[in-house]
Motif scaffolding. Structure first.
Motif, short mmCIF file in Angstrom:
data_model
loop_
_atom_site.label_atom_id
_atom_site.label_comp_id
_atom_site.label_asym_id
_atom_site.label_seq_id
_atom_site.Cartn_x
_atom_site.Cartn_y
_atom_site.Cartn_z
N PRO A 87 61.85 -11.37 22.07
CA PRO A 87 61.35 -10.46 22.99
C PRO A 87 59.79 -10.04 22.56
O PRO A 87 59.17 -9.87 23.36
N ARG A 138 64.65 -12.97 27.51
CA ARG A 138 64.78 -12.28 26.24
C ARG A 138 65.97 -11.99 26.11
O ARG A 138 66.12 -11.31 24.81
N THR A 186 64.34 -18.34 19.50
CA THR A 186 64.30 -17.19 19.05
C THR A 186 63.77 -17.04 17.53
O THR A 186 63.39 -16.12 17.00
#
Length: 123
Positions: free
Chosen positions: A88, A111, A51
């Motif tokens: 995302p 996500r 992430t």
């Protein structure tokens, strides 16, 4: 670029967290360490948290990683499930997911953590 490897709270999967830009060649080291850790802990599922990381490899680099590099390194269990937790809004990981799946490596881009855990644990 930094990384860490640990076992999930319930000891169901290995968590590999990567931060910063990386290429497939960079990933090989992390994958080997994560799989060695998983083998030691008798765990075959992996959550790769990217992430805070971006895949900066070329199309050719991603292709070679999936079809040559990852296939040829000892110590990687090809039957392991891998969920990659991504930001995302980051699409730098989309192509590598496609080529890894085509090369026979089970991976899923997720996500959110809930989706990743469901995939890894078969729920």
């Amino acid at each position: 670029m930094g990384y860490s490897i640990k076992l999930s709270e319930k000891k169901e999967y290995v968590i590999l967290v990567i931060e910063g830009d990386f290429t497939g060649k960079d990933m090989l080291k992390y994958i080997l360490e994560a799989h060695a850790f998983g083998h030691k802990k008798k765990v075959d599922n992996y959550l790769v948290d990217v992430t805070k990381a971006k895949n900066v490899d070329s199309v050719l680099g991603n292709y070679e990683f999936a079809y040559t590099d990852i296939q040829s390194i000892p110590g990687v269990n090809p039957r392991s499930k891998v969920a990659s937790l991504i930001n995302p809004e980051d699409h730098s990981h989309d192509f590598i997911e496609t080529v890894l799946i085509n090369a026979g490596m089970p991976i899923k881009l997720c996500r959110d953590l809930e989706t990743a855990e469901k995939y890894l644990l078969g729920k």
